[in-house]
Design a protein around this motif. Structure first.
Motif, PDB file in Angstrom:
ATOM      1  N   ALA A 143       7.769 -32.993  80.748  1.00 46.13           N
ATOM      2  CA  ALA A 143       9.327 -31.826  80.556  1.00 46.13           C
ATOM      3  C   ALA A 143      10.006 -32.144  79.713  1.00 46.13           C
ATOM      4  O   ALA A 143      11.358 -31.757  78.730  1.00 46.13           O
ATOM      5  CB  ALA A 143       9.711 -31.923  81.728  1.00 46.13           C
ATOM      6  N   LEU A 144      10.823 -33.974  79.262  1.00 47.37           N
ATOM      7  CA  LEU A 144      11.098 -34.120  78.596  1.00 47.37           C
ATOM      8  C   LEU A 144      10.945 -33.989  76.373  1.00 47.37           C
ATOM      9  O   LEU A 144      12.246 -33.599  76.362  1.00 47.37           O
ATOM     10  CB  LEU A 144      11.106 -36.129  78.614  1.00 47.37           C
ATOM     11  N   PHE A 145       9.743 -34.490  76.871  1.00 47.62           N
ATOM     12  CA  PHE A 145       9.365 -33.847  75.209  1.00 47.62           C
ATOM     13  C   PHE A 145       9.811 -32.855  75.081  1.00 47.62           C
ATOM     14  O   PHE A 145      10.457 -32.455  73.603  1.00 47.62           O
ATOM     15  CB  PHE A 145       7.566 -34.043  74.935  1.00 47.62           C
ATOM     16  N   ARG A 146       9.722 -31.846  75.862  1.00 46.61           N
ATOM     17  CA  ARG A 146       9.788 -30.369  75.689  1.00 46.61           C
ATOM     18  C   ARG A 146      11.478 -30.457  75.338  1.00 46.61           C
ATOM     19  O   ARG A 146      12.291 -29.618  74.130  1.00 46.61           O
ATOM     20  CB  ARG A 146      10.095 -29.499  77.191  1.00 46.61           C
ATOM     21  N   GLU A 147      12.496 -31.406  76.415  1.00 44.17           N
ATOM     22  CA  GLU A 147      13.928 -30.772  76.988  1.00 44.17           C
ATOM     23  C   GLU A 147      14.217 -32.111  74.579  1.00 44.17           C
ATOM     24  O   GLU A 147      15.607 -31.232  74.336  1.00 44.17           O
ATOM     25  CB  GLU A 147      14.299 -32.158  77.356  1.00 44.17           C
ATOM     26  N   LEU A 148      13.500 -32.773  74.172  1.00 45.82           N
ATOM     27  CA  LEU A 148      14.023 -33.760  73.666  1.00 45.82           C
ATOM     28  C   LEU A 148      13.796 -32.569  71.931  1.00 45.82           C
ATOM     29  O   LEU A 148      14.619 -32.779  71.243  1.00 45.82           O
ATOM     30  CB  LEU A 148      12.973 -35.077  73.571  1.00 45.82           C
ATOM     31  N   LEU A 149      12.890 -31.694  71.989  1.00 46.11           N
ATOM     32  CA  LEU A 149      12.152 -31.038  70.951  1.00 46.11           C
ATOM     33  C   LEU A 149      13.003 -29.923  70.587  1.00 46.11           C
ATOM     34  O   LEU A 149      14.057 -29.694  69.824  1.00 46.11           O
ATOM     35  CB  LEU A 149      11.092 -29.866  71.086  1.00 46.11           C
ATOM     36  N   THR A 150      13.785 -29.366  72.266  1.00 47.72           N
ATOM     37  CA  THR A 150      15.061 -28.236  72.317  1.00 47.72           C
ATOM     38  C   THR A 150      16.472 -28.996  71.567  1.00 47.72           C
ATOM     39  O   THR A 150      16.983 -28.061  70.586  1.00 47.72           O
ATOM     40  CB  THR A 150      15.435 -27.734  72.990  1.00 47.72           C
ATOM     41  N   TYR A 151      16.652 -30.528  71.765  1.00 42.51           N
ATOM     42  CA  TYR A 151      17.733 -30.930  71.426  1.00 42.51           C
ATOM     43  C   TYR A 151      17.781 -30.454  69.575  1.00 42.51           C
ATOM     44  O   TYR A 151      18.859 -30.852  68.822  1.00 42.51           O
ATOM     45  CB  TYR A 151      18.236 -32.666  71.203  1.00 42.51           C
ATOM     46  N   MET A 152      16.966 -31.269  69.150  1.00 42.23           N
ATOM     47  CA  MET A 152      16.456 -30.558  67.518  1.00 42.23           C
ATOM     48  C   MET A 152      16.650 -29.472  67.194  1.00 42.23           C
ATOM     49  O   MET A 152      17.306 -29.945  66.441  1.00 42.23           O
ATOM     50  CB  MET A 152      14.843 -31.242  67.642  1.00 42.23           C
ATOM     51  N   LEU A 153      15.914 -28.140  68.251  1.00 45.37           N
ATOM     52  CA  LEU A 153      16.598 -27.364  67.281  1.00 45.37           C
ATOM     53  C   LEU A 153      17.776 -26.786  67.169  1.00 45.37           C
ATOM     54  O   LEU A 153      18.549 -25.996  66.547  1.00 45.37           O
ATOM     55  CB  LEU A 153      15.602 -26.217  68.650  1.00 45.37           C
ATOM     56  N   GLU A 154      18.675 -27.463  68.574  1.00 43.93           N
ATOM     57  CA  GLU A 154      19.879 -26.729  68.800  1.00 43.93           C
ATOM     58  C   GLU A 154      21.076 -28.041  67.123  1.00 43.93           C
ATOM     59  O   GLU A 154      22.246 -26.736  67.321  1.00 43.93           O
ATOM     60  CB  GLU A 154      20.618 -27.105  70.269  1.00 43.93           C
ATOM     61  N   ASP A 155      20.301 -28.997  67.279  1.00 47.04           N
ATOM     62  CA  ASP A 155      20.914 -29.820  66.544  1.00 47.04           C
ATOM     63  C   ASP A 155      20.629 -30.251  65.653  1.00 47.04           C
ATOM     64  O   ASP A 155      20.189 -31.381  65.489  1.00 47.04           O
ATOM     65  CB  ASP A 155      22.395 -30.755  67.116  1.00 47.04           C
ATOM     66  N   PRO A 156      19.940 -30.011  64.097  1.00 50.52           N
ATOM     67  CA  PRO A 156      19.637 -31.071  63.572  1.00 50.52           C
ATOM     68  C   PRO A 156      19.797 -32.189  63.128  1.00 50.52           C
ATOM     69  O   PRO A 156      19.193 -32.456  62.109  1.00 50.52           O
ATOM     70  CB  PRO A 156      19.462 -29.636  61.849  1.00 50.52           C
ATOM     71  N   MET A 194      11.588 -30.881  59.020  1.00 50.07           N
ATOM     72  CA  MET A 194      11.989 -30.588  60.256  1.00 50.07           C
ATOM     73  C   MET A 194      13.768 -29.721  59.739  1.00 50.07           C
ATOM     74  O   MET A 194      13.877 -29.405  60.788  1.00 50.07           O
ATOM     75  CB  MET A 194      12.075 -31.655  61.052  1.00 50.07           C
ATOM     76  N   LEU A 195      14.139 -30.624  59.005  1.00 56.09           N
ATOM     77  CA  LEU A 195      15.384 -30.520  58.762  1.00 56.09           C
ATOM     78  C   LEU A 195      15.924 -29.261  58.213  1.00 56.09           C
ATOM     79  O   LEU A 195      16.725 -28.584  58.295  1.00 56.09           O
ATOM     80  CB  LEU A 195      15.736 -31.326  58.165  1.00 56.09           C
ATOM     81  N   GLU A 196      14.500 -29.120  56.711  1.00 59.27           N
ATOM     82  CA  GLU A 196      14.350 -27.693  56.779  1.00 59.27           C
ATOM     83  C   GLU A 196      13.948 -26.112  56.680  1.00 59.27           C
ATOM     84  O   GLU A 196      14.301 -25.532  56.631  1.00 59.27           O
ATOM     85  CB  GLU A 196      13.067 -27.890  55.259  1.00 59.27           C
ATOM     86  N   ASP A 197      13.390 -26.403  57.910  1.00 61.70           N
ATOM     87  CA  ASP A 197      12.602 -24.929  58.569  1.00 61.70           C
ATOM     88  C   ASP A 197      12.232 -25.610  60.295  1.00 61.70           C
ATOM     89  O   ASP A 197      11.503 -26.275  60.596  1.00 61.70           O
ATOM     90  CB  ASP A 197      11.549 -24.825  58.250  1.00 61.70           C
ATOM     91  N   PRO A 198      13.639 -25.181  60.744  1.00 58.75           N
ATOM     92  CA  PRO A 198      13.516 -25.536  62.322  1.00 58.75           C
ATOM     93  C   PRO A 198      12.388 -25.161  62.723  1.00 58.75           C
ATOM     94  O   PRO A 198      12.128 -25.887  64.145  1.00 58.75           O
ATOM     95  CB  PRO A 198      15.064 -24.656  63.197  1.00 58.75           C
ATOM     96  N   ARG A 199      11.916 -24.207  62.598  1.00 64.11           N
ATOM     97  CA  ARG A 199      10.853 -23.350  63.437  1.00 64.11           C
ATOM     98  C   ARG A 199       9.648 -24.569  63.280  1.00 64.11           C
ATOM     99  O   ARG A 199       8.088 -24.329  63.442  1.00 64.11           O
ATOM    100  CB  ARG A 199      10.416 -21.977  62.507  1.00 64.11           C
ATOM    101  N   GLN A 200       9.796 -25.081  62.230  1.00 63.89           N
ATOM    102  CA  GLN A 200       8.382 -25.684  62.471  1.00 63.89           C
ATOM    103  C   GLN A 200       8.790 -27.385  62.931  1.00 63.89           C
ATOM    104  O   GLN A 200       8.237 -28.350  62.383  1.00 63.89           O
ATOM    105  CB  GLN A 200       7.937 -26.885  60.558  1.00 63.89           C
TER     106      GLN A 200
END
Lengths: 237, 237
Positions: free
Chosen positions: A164-177, B173-179
Protein backbone atom coordinates in the motif's frame (compact mmCIF):
# COMPACT_ATOMS: atom_id res chain seq x y z
CA UNK A 1 34.37 -35.58 30.35
CA UNK A 2 34.94 -34.00 33.75
CA UNK A 3 32.29 -32.10 35.68
CA UNK A 4 34.46 -28.99 35.36
CA UNK A 5 34.53 -29.05 31.56
CA UNK A 6 30.77 -29.58 31.43
CA UNK A 7 30.15 -26.68 33.78
CA UNK A 8 32.29 -24.30 31.81
CA UNK A 9 30.60 -25.31 28.56
CA UNK A 10 27.23 -24.46 30.14
CA UNK A 11 28.70 -21.13 31.20
CA UNK A 12 29.97 -20.36 27.73
CA UNK A 13 26.60 -21.20 26.22
CA UNK A 14 24.86 -18.89 28.70
CA UNK A 15 27.40 -16.19 27.90
CA UNK A 16 26.87 -16.65 24.15
CA UNK A 17 23.09 -16.41 24.46
CA UNK A 18 23.54 -13.37 26.70
CA UNK A 19 25.66 -11.63 24.07
CA UNK A 20 23.03 -12.35 21.40
CA UNK A 21 20.36 -10.86 23.67
CA UNK A 22 22.57 -7.79 24.26
CA UNK A 23 22.87 -7.42 20.51
CA UNK A 24 19.09 -7.76 20.28
CA UNK A 25 18.75 -4.88 22.74
CA UNK A 26 21.12 -2.67 20.77
CA UNK A 27 19.17 -3.55 17.62
CA UNK A 28 15.94 -2.53 19.37
CA UNK A 29 17.47 0.81 20.41
CA UNK A 30 18.83 1.50 16.90
CA UNK A 31 15.54 0.59 15.27
CA UNK A 32 13.47 2.68 17.69
CA UNK A 33 15.73 5.67 17.01
CA UNK A 34 15.62 5.12 13.24
CA UNK A 35 11.81 5.10 13.27
CA UNK A 36 11.55 8.02 15.68
CA UNK A 37 13.90 10.22 13.63
CA UNK A 38 11.69 9.49 10.60
CA UNK A 39 8.65 10.68 12.50
CA UNK A 40 10.20 13.98 13.59
CA UNK A 41 12.14 14.20 11.29
CA UNK A 42 15.15 14.57 13.56
CA UNK A 43 18.60 15.14 12.06
CA UNK A 44 20.55 14.73 15.33
CA UNK A 45 18.87 11.47 16.24
CA UNK A 46 19.55 10.13 12.73
CA UNK A 47 23.23 11.04 13.15
CA UNK A 48 23.30 9.06 16.44
CA UNK A 49 22.04 5.94 14.70
CA UNK A 50 24.83 6.21 12.11
CA UNK A 51 27.40 6.88 14.82
CA UNK A 52 26.40 3.80 16.82
CA UNK A 53 26.38 1.41 13.84
CA UNK A 54 30.00 0.19 14.42
CA UNK A 55 28.87 -1.12 17.85
CA UNK A 56 26.68 -3.67 16.09
CA UNK A 57 29.61 -4.79 13.93
CA UNK A 58 31.82 -5.14 17.00
CA UNK A 59 29.18 -7.23 18.77
CA UNK A 60 28.81 -9.40 15.68
CA UNK A 61 32.57 -10.03 15.56
CA UNK A 62 32.59 -10.86 19.26
CA UNK A 63 29.77 -13.37 18.85
CA UNK A 64 31.50 -14.80 15.80
CA UNK A 65 34.70 -15.35 17.82
CA UNK A 66 32.76 -16.85 20.74
CA UNK A 67 31.04 -19.29 18.38
CA UNK A 68 34.32 -20.33 16.75
CA UNK A 69 35.91 -20.83 20.17
CA UNK A 70 33.00 -22.89 21.49
CA UNK A 71 32.97 -25.01 18.33
CA UNK A 72 36.74 -25.56 18.40
CA UNK A 73 37.23 -26.18 22.13
CA UNK A 74 33.93 -27.67 23.25
CA UNK A 75 32.94 -29.58 20.17
CA UNK A 76 29.23 -29.49 21.00
CA UNK A 77 26.68 -31.74 19.36
CA UNK A 78 22.90 -32.33 19.20
CA UNK A 79 20.94 -29.67 21.13
CA UNK A 80 24.10 -27.81 22.17
CA UNK A 81 25.34 -27.55 18.60
CA UNK A 82 21.89 -26.32 17.61
CA UNK A 83 22.06 -23.63 20.33
CA UNK A 84 25.46 -22.45 19.14
CA UNK A 85 24.54 -22.32 15.45
CA UNK A 86 21.22 -20.62 16.22
CA UNK A 87 23.02 -17.92 18.19
CA UNK A 88 25.22 -17.29 15.16
CA UNK A 89 22.26 -17.20 12.78
CA UNK A 90 20.32 -14.78 14.94
CA UNK A 91 23.35 -12.52 15.34
CA UNK A 92 23.74 -12.39 11.55
CA UNK A 93 20.09 -11.30 11.18
CA UNK A 94 20.45 -8.68 13.94
CA UNK A 95 23.51 -7.22 12.25
CA UNK A 96 21.57 -6.86 9.02
CA UNK A 97 18.67 -5.20 10.85
CA UNK A 98 21.15 -2.68 12.27
CA UNK A 99 22.43 -2.09 8.73
CA UNK A 100 18.88 -1.37 7.61
CA UNK A 101 18.40 1.00 10.58
CA UNK A 102 21.52 2.88 9.48
CA UNK A 103 20.22 2.96 5.90
CA UNK A 104 16.95 4.50 7.16
CA UNK A 105 18.87 7.11 9.18
CA UNK A 106 21.05 8.06 6.21
CA UNK A 107 18.01 8.65 4.04
CA UNK A 108 16.27 10.62 6.81
CA UNK A 109 19.26 12.98 6.76
CA UNK A 110 18.86 13.32 2.98
CA UNK A 111 15.19 14.20 3.48
CA UNK A 112 16.04 16.64 6.29
CA UNK A 113 18.53 18.40 4.03
CA UNK A 114 15.86 18.67 1.33
CA UNK A 115 13.30 19.86 3.91
CA UNK A 116 10.94 17.04 3.01
CA UNK A 117 8.61 15.55 5.61
CA UNK A 118 8.62 11.72 5.34
CA UNK A 119 5.28 10.05 4.60
CA UNK A 120 3.43 9.15 7.77
CA UNK A 121 2.72 5.60 6.57
CA UNK A 122 6.46 5.02 6.68
CA UNK A 123 6.39 5.44 10.47
CA UNK A 124 3.47 3.02 10.84
CA UNK A 125 5.27 0.45 8.72
CA UNK A 126 8.41 0.99 10.80
CA UNK A 127 6.59 0.51 14.10
CA UNK A 128 5.03 -2.71 12.85
CA UNK A 129 8.40 -4.13 11.78
CA UNK A 130 9.99 -3.03 15.05
CA UNK A 131 7.38 -4.95 17.02
CA UNK A 132 8.15 -8.04 14.91
CA UNK A 133 11.86 -7.79 15.77
CA UNK A 134 11.20 -7.26 19.49
CA UNK A 135 8.70 -10.12 19.60
CA UNK A 136 11.09 -12.44 17.76
CA UNK A 137 13.86 -11.66 20.28
CA UNK A 138 11.40 -12.10 23.16
CA UNK A 139 10.48 -15.51 21.74
CA UNK A 140 14.21 -16.34 21.62
CA UNK A 141 14.71 -15.36 25.27
CA UNK A 142 11.66 -17.33 26.42
CA UNK A 143 12.13 -20.15 23.89
CA UNK A 144 8.49 -19.52 23.05
CA UNK A 145 7.42 -21.40 19.94
CA UNK A 146 3.94 -19.88 19.70
CA UNK A 147 5.24 -16.30 19.91
CA UNK A 148 7.76 -17.17 17.19
CA UNK A 149 4.95 -18.62 15.09
CA UNK A 150 2.99 -15.39 15.50
CA UNK A 151 5.90 -13.28 14.23
CA UNK A 152 6.26 -15.67 11.34
CA UNK A 153 2.63 -15.24 10.25
CA UNK A 154 2.48 -11.45 10.80
CA UNK A 155 4.98 -10.94 7.97
CA UNK A 156 2.08 -11.21 5.52
CA UNK A 157 0.44 -8.18 7.14
CA UNK A 158 3.66 -6.19 6.91
CA UNK A 159 3.91 -7.06 3.22
CA UNK A 160 0.36 -5.79 2.63
CA UNK A 161 1.20 -2.50 4.39
CA UNK A 162 4.38 -2.24 2.34
CA UNK A 163 2.51 -2.72 -0.93
CA UNK A 164 0.00 0.00 0.00
CA UNK A 165 2.82 2.39 0.89
CA UNK A 166 4.69 1.60 -2.34
CA UNK A 167 1.58 2.57 -4.29
CA UNK A 168 1.10 5.72 -2.18
CA UNK A 169 4.66 6.87 -2.87
CA UNK A 170 4.29 6.32 -6.63
CA UNK A 171 1.19 8.50 -6.66
CA UNK A 172 3.07 11.31 -4.88
CA UNK A 173 5.66 11.09 -7.64
CA UNK A 174 2.96 11.35 -10.27
CA UNK A 175 1.25 14.27 -8.57
CA UNK A 176 4.39 16.34 -8.13
CA UNK A 177 7.48 15.58 -10.22
CA UNK A 178 9.56 17.82 -7.93
CA UNK A 179 9.03 15.17 -5.25
CA UNK A 180 10.39 12.31 -7.37
CA UNK A 181 13.85 12.18 -5.73
CA UNK A 182 12.46 12.40 -2.21
CA UNK A 183 9.89 9.71 -2.88
CA UNK A 184 12.53 7.48 -4.48
CA UNK A 185 14.42 7.73 -1.17
CA UNK A 186 11.20 6.84 0.66
CA UNK A 187 10.63 3.84 -1.64
CA UNK A 188 13.99 2.51 -0.48
CA UNK A 189 13.14 3.30 3.15
CA UNK A 190 9.90 1.33 2.80
CA UNK A 191 11.80 -1.53 1.23
CA UNK A 192 14.39 -1.48 4.07
CA UNK A 193 11.57 -1.80 6.60
CA UNK A 194 10.01 -4.65 4.64
CA UNK A 195 13.41 -6.38 4.73
CA UNK A 196 13.60 -5.84 8.50
CA UNK A 197 10.33 -7.77 8.76
CA UNK A 198 11.85 -10.58 6.70
CA UNK A 199 14.83 -10.71 9.07
CA UNK A 200 12.50 -10.84 12.10
CA UNK A 201 10.75 -13.73 10.36
CA UNK A 202 14.12 -15.47 9.89
CA UNK A 203 14.82 -15.07 13.62
CA UNK A 204 11.39 -16.50 14.41
CA UNK A 205 12.13 -19.43 12.10
CA UNK A 206 15.41 -20.08 13.92
CA UNK A 207 13.61 -20.02 17.29
CA UNK A 208 11.04 -22.50 15.99
CA UNK A 209 13.88 -24.75 14.81
CA UNK A 210 15.62 -24.38 18.17
CA UNK A 211 12.52 -25.27 20.16
CA UNK A 212 11.18 -27.90 17.79
CA UNK A 213 14.45 -29.51 16.72
CA UNK A 214 13.59 -29.70 13.04
CA UNK A 215 13.77 -26.99 10.37
CA UNK A 216 10.48 -25.23 9.61
CA UNK A 217 9.21 -26.95 6.46
CA UNK A 218 6.09 -24.90 5.80
CA UNK A 219 6.23 -22.77 2.71
CA UNK A 220 6.95 -19.25 3.84
CA UNK A 221 4.21 -16.72 3.09
CA UNK A 222 5.76 -14.75 0.26
CA UNK A 223 3.90 -11.67 -0.70
CA UNK A 224 6.02 -8.87 -2.07
CA UNK A 225 3.38 -7.73 -4.50
CA UNK A 226 5.30 -4.55 -5.30
CA UNK A 227 7.49 -6.42 -7.76
CA UNK A 228 4.62 -6.54 -10.20
CA UNK A 229 3.10 -3.20 -9.22
CA UNK A 230 2.57 -0.79 -12.09
CA UNK A 231 0.19 2.14 -11.67
CA UNK A 232 -2.18 2.56 -14.54
CA UNK A 233 -1.26 6.07 -15.58
CA UNK A 234 -2.82 6.20 -19.02
CA UNK A 235 -5.95 8.01 -17.84
CA UNK A 236 -4.11 10.56 -15.74
CA UNK A 237 -1.96 11.77 -18.63
CA UNK B 1 42.69 -40.68 15.79
CA UNK B 2 42.87 -43.48 13.25
CA UNK B 3 44.05 -43.08 9.67
CA UNK B 4 40.56 -44.07 8.55
CA UNK B 5 38.82 -41.23 10.43
CA UNK B 6 41.31 -38.68 9.12
CA UNK B 7 40.83 -39.86 5.59
CA UNK B 8 37.08 -39.63 5.71
CA UNK B 9 37.26 -36.14 7.23
CA UNK B 10 39.39 -35.04 4.29
CA UNK B 11 36.83 -36.58 1.97
CA UNK B 12 33.96 -34.78 3.66
CA UNK B 13 35.78 -31.47 3.41
CA UNK B 14 36.43 -32.05 -0.30
CA UNK B 15 32.79 -32.96 -0.75
CA UNK B 16 31.65 -29.85 1.12
CA UNK B 17 33.85 -27.54 -0.95
CA UNK B 18 32.62 -29.32 -4.07
CA UNK B 19 28.99 -28.66 -3.15
CA UNK B 20 29.78 -24.98 -2.57
CA UNK B 21 31.40 -24.80 -5.99
CA UNK B 22 28.35 -26.53 -7.54
CA UNK B 23 26.18 -23.92 -5.90
CA UNK B 24 28.50 -21.25 -7.29
CA UNK B 25 27.94 -22.68 -10.76
CA UNK B 26 24.17 -22.64 -10.39
CA UNK B 27 24.43 -19.05 -9.15
CA UNK B 28 26.45 -18.16 -12.24
CA UNK B 29 23.83 -19.74 -14.51
CA UNK B 30 20.94 -17.99 -12.74
CA UNK B 31 22.69 -14.64 -12.81
CA UNK B 32 23.65 -14.96 -16.48
CA UNK B 33 20.02 -15.76 -17.34
CA UNK B 34 18.70 -12.90 -15.18
CA UNK B 35 20.96 -10.41 -16.94
CA UNK B 36 20.30 -11.84 -20.39
CA UNK B 37 16.51 -11.73 -19.95
CA UNK B 38 16.86 -8.06 -19.01
CA UNK B 39 18.74 -7.38 -22.21
CA UNK B 40 16.16 -9.03 -24.44
CA UNK B 41 13.79 -8.56 -22.61
CA UNK B 42 12.84 -12.22 -22.57
CA UNK B 43 9.73 -13.36 -20.70
CA UNK B 44 10.40 -17.13 -21.05
CA UNK B 45 13.99 -16.88 -19.83
CA UNK B 46 12.84 -14.81 -16.84
CA UNK B 47 10.29 -17.51 -16.01
CA UNK B 48 13.07 -20.13 -16.08
CA UNK B 49 15.09 -18.19 -13.49
CA UNK B 50 12.07 -18.11 -11.17
CA UNK B 51 11.38 -21.78 -11.76
CA UNK B 52 14.95 -22.80 -10.89
CA UNK B 53 15.15 -20.73 -7.68
CA UNK B 54 14.12 -23.62 -5.36
CA UNK B 55 17.24 -25.51 -6.54
CA UNK B 56 19.40 -22.91 -4.80
CA UNK B 57 17.42 -23.31 -1.59
CA UNK B 58 17.78 -27.08 -1.75
CA UNK B 59 21.54 -26.78 -2.27
CA UNK B 60 21.76 -24.35 0.66
CA UNK B 61 19.93 -26.80 2.93
CA UNK B 62 22.16 -29.62 1.80
CA UNK B 63 25.31 -27.61 2.55
CA UNK B 64 23.83 -26.57 5.89
CA UNK B 65 23.26 -30.24 6.82
CA UNK B 66 26.74 -31.21 5.65
CA UNK B 67 28.28 -28.46 7.79
CA UNK B 68 26.30 -29.49 10.88
CA UNK B 69 27.30 -33.12 10.36
CA UNK B 70 30.97 -32.31 9.90
CA UNK B 71 30.93 -30.06 12.98
CA UNK B 72 29.14 -32.64 15.11
CA UNK B 73 30.98 -35.79 14.02
CA UNK B 74 34.43 -34.54 13.04
CA UNK B 75 34.84 -31.67 15.51
CA UNK B 76 37.33 -29.85 13.32
CA UNK B 77 39.56 -27.07 14.60
CA UNK B 78 42.09 -24.49 13.33
CA UNK B 79 42.35 -24.46 9.51
CA UNK B 80 39.76 -27.22 9.11
CA UNK B 81 37.20 -25.36 11.18
CA UNK B 82 37.93 -22.26 9.13
CA UNK B 83 37.33 -24.23 5.92
CA UNK B 84 33.99 -25.52 7.17
CA UNK B 85 32.73 -22.15 8.40
CA UNK B 86 33.90 -20.42 5.22
CA UNK B 87 31.97 -22.92 3.12
CA UNK B 88 28.85 -22.08 5.10
CA UNK B 89 29.40 -18.33 4.79
CA UNK B 90 29.96 -18.51 1.04
CA UNK B 91 26.87 -20.68 0.58
CA UNK B 92 24.78 -18.11 2.47
CA UNK B 93 26.02 -15.35 0.14
CA UNK B 94 25.36 -17.48 -2.96
CA UNK B 95 21.82 -18.18 -1.83
CA UNK B 96 21.21 -14.44 -1.46
CA UNK B 97 22.66 -13.79 -4.92
CA UNK B 98 20.20 -16.35 -6.32
CA UNK B 99 17.40 -14.50 -4.48
CA UNK B 100 18.47 -11.28 -6.15
CA UNK B 101 18.57 -13.02 -9.55
CA UNK B 102 14.98 -14.15 -8.98
CA UNK B 103 14.02 -10.62 -7.94
CA UNK B 104 15.50 -9.31 -11.21
CA UNK B 105 13.59 -11.91 -13.22
CA UNK B 106 10.29 -11.08 -11.50
CA UNK B 107 10.68 -7.41 -12.31
CA UNK B 108 11.68 -8.20 -15.93
CA UNK B 109 8.35 -9.98 -16.26
CA UNK B 110 6.57 -6.90 -14.90
CA UNK B 111 8.37 -4.77 -17.50
CA UNK B 112 7.57 -7.29 -20.28
CA UNK B 113 3.89 -7.12 -19.34
CA UNK B 114 4.00 -3.34 -19.50
CA UNK B 115 5.92 -3.48 -22.80
CA UNK B 116 8.77 -1.43 -21.37
CA UNK B 117 12.32 -1.91 -22.59
CA UNK B 118 14.72 -1.99 -19.60
CA UNK B 119 17.45 0.70 -19.54
CA UNK B 120 20.61 -0.50 -21.26
CA UNK B 121 22.82 0.66 -18.36
CA UNK B 122 21.06 -1.96 -16.24
CA UNK B 123 22.60 -4.69 -18.40
CA UNK B 124 26.09 -3.17 -18.13
CA UNK B 125 25.75 -2.96 -14.36
CA UNK B 126 24.52 -6.55 -14.28
CA UNK B 127 27.44 -7.84 -16.37
CA UNK B 128 29.91 -6.07 -14.09
CA UNK B 129 28.37 -7.59 -10.93
CA UNK B 130 28.24 -11.01 -12.58
CA UNK B 131 31.96 -10.86 -13.30
CA UNK B 132 32.59 -10.00 -9.63
CA UNK B 133 30.65 -13.08 -8.51
CA UNK B 134 32.41 -15.38 -10.98
CA UNK B 135 35.84 -13.98 -10.05
CA UNK B 136 35.11 -14.34 -6.32
CA UNK B 137 34.16 -18.01 -6.83
CA UNK B 138 37.23 -18.55 -9.00
CA UNK B 139 39.35 -17.08 -6.19
CA UNK B 140 37.67 -19.53 -3.79
CA UNK B 141 38.44 -22.51 -6.04
CA UNK B 142 42.06 -21.46 -6.53
CA UNK B 143 42.48 -20.06 -2.99
CA UNK B 144 43.80 -16.98 -4.77
CA UNK B 145 44.21 -14.06 -2.36
CA UNK B 146 45.13 -11.50 -5.02
CA UNK B 147 42.10 -12.29 -7.19
CA UNK B 148 39.92 -11.98 -4.07
CA UNK B 149 41.56 -8.65 -3.30
CA UNK B 150 40.76 -7.47 -6.82
CA UNK B 151 37.06 -8.32 -6.45
CA UNK B 152 37.05 -6.54 -3.11
CA UNK B 153 38.39 -3.30 -4.62
CA UNK B 154 36.24 -3.38 -7.78
CA UNK B 155 33.11 -2.90 -5.64
CA UNK B 156 33.85 0.84 -5.63
CA UNK B 157 33.56 0.89 -9.42
CA UNK B 158 30.25 -0.95 -9.30
CA UNK B 159 28.95 1.59 -6.79
CA UNK B 160 29.91 4.45 -9.10
CA UNK B 161 28.08 2.79 -12.00
CA UNK B 162 25.06 2.22 -9.75
CA UNK B 163 24.96 5.88 -8.70
CA UNK B 164 25.07 7.02 -12.34
CA UNK B 165 22.24 4.64 -13.22
CA UNK B 166 20.15 5.75 -10.25
CA UNK B 167 20.45 9.32 -11.48
CA UNK B 168 19.62 8.27 -15.05
CA UNK B 169 16.44 6.49 -13.93
CA UNK B 170 15.27 9.49 -11.88
CA UNK B 171 15.65 11.72 -14.92
CA UNK B 172 13.49 9.33 -17.01
CA UNK B 173 10.82 9.64 -14.32
CA UNK B 174 11.01 13.41 -14.52
CA UNK B 175 10.86 13.46 -18.29
CA UNK B 176 7.87 11.17 -18.57
CA UNK B 177 5.57 10.65 -15.58
CA UNK B 178 3.95 7.68 -17.36
CA UNK B 179 7.28 5.89 -16.93
CA UNK B 180 7.39 6.38 -13.14
CA UNK B 181 6.21 2.86 -12.23
CA UNK B 182 8.52 1.17 -14.72
CA UNK B 183 11.49 3.21 -13.58
CA UNK B 184 10.69 2.51 -9.93
CA UNK B 185 10.95 -1.20 -10.82
CA UNK B 186 14.27 -0.49 -12.52
CA UNK B 187 15.53 1.43 -9.46
CA UNK B 188 14.99 -1.76 -7.46
CA UNK B 189 16.65 -3.84 -10.17
CA UNK B 190 19.68 -1.56 -10.04
CA UNK B 191 19.75 -1.83 -6.26
CA UNK B 192 19.53 -5.66 -6.45
CA UNK B 193 22.56 -5.69 -8.74
CA UNK B 194 24.46 -3.37 -6.40
CA UNK B 195 23.65 -5.81 -3.57
CA UNK B 196 24.95 -8.71 -5.70
CA UNK B 197 28.26 -6.84 -5.91
CA UNK B 198 28.28 -6.50 -2.10
CA UNK B 199 27.72 -10.24 -1.75
CA UNK B 200 30.59 -10.97 -4.19
CA UNK B 201 32.71 -8.68 -2.01
CA UNK B 202 31.68 -10.68 1.08
CA UNK B 203 32.74 -13.89 -0.67
CA UNK B 204 36.07 -12.28 -1.57
CA UNK B 205 36.50 -11.24 2.07
CA UNK B 206 35.87 -14.81 3.21
CA UNK B 207 38.44 -16.11 0.73
CA UNK B 208 40.98 -13.60 2.01
CA UNK B 209 40.26 -14.74 5.57
CA UNK B 210 40.56 -18.37 4.53
CA UNK B 211 43.90 -17.83 2.79
CA UNK B 212 45.32 -15.32 5.27
CA UNK B 213 43.97 -16.80 8.49
CA UNK B 214 42.86 -13.49 9.98
CA UNK B 215 39.73 -11.46 9.30
CA UNK B 216 40.15 -8.60 6.81
CA UNK B 217 40.54 -5.52 9.01
CA UNK B 218 40.68 -2.85 6.31
CA UNK B 219 37.76 -0.50 6.26
CA UNK B 220 35.54 -1.61 3.44
CA UNK B 221 35.11 0.89 0.63
CA UNK B 222 31.58 2.10 1.24
CA UNK B 223 30.20 4.25 -1.48
CA UNK B 224 26.46 4.02 -1.94
CA UNK B 225 26.14 7.66 -2.85
CA UNK B 226 22.53 7.17 -3.97
CA UNK B 227 21.33 7.43 -0.36
CA UNK B 228 21.94 11.16 -0.43
CA UNK B 229 21.09 11.66 -4.10
CA UNK B 230 18.46 14.30 -4.77
CA UNK B 231 18.09 15.71 -8.27
CA UNK B 232 17.85 19.46 -8.31
CA UNK B 233 14.48 19.82 -10.01
CA UNK B 234 13.71 23.45 -9.21
CA UNK B 235 14.94 24.73 -12.57
CA UNK B 236 13.17 22.08 -14.61
CA UNK B 237 9.73 22.94 -13.24
Amino acid sequence: VSEHVLKSFEEELVRLKGRVRDMGELTGVQLEAAIRCTEGPNFELAATVIQREPEANRMMHEIDSLVIRVLALRQPWAIDLREVLSALRIAIELERICDHAEDLAQRVITLCNARVEPAHSLVNLGRFAMKMVNDAMHAYTKMDDSEAQQVWTSDTELDAMYTALFRELLTYMLEDPRQISANAQMLFMARAIERIGDRATNIAETVRYLVGGTPVEEERPKADATKSLMLSTASSQ
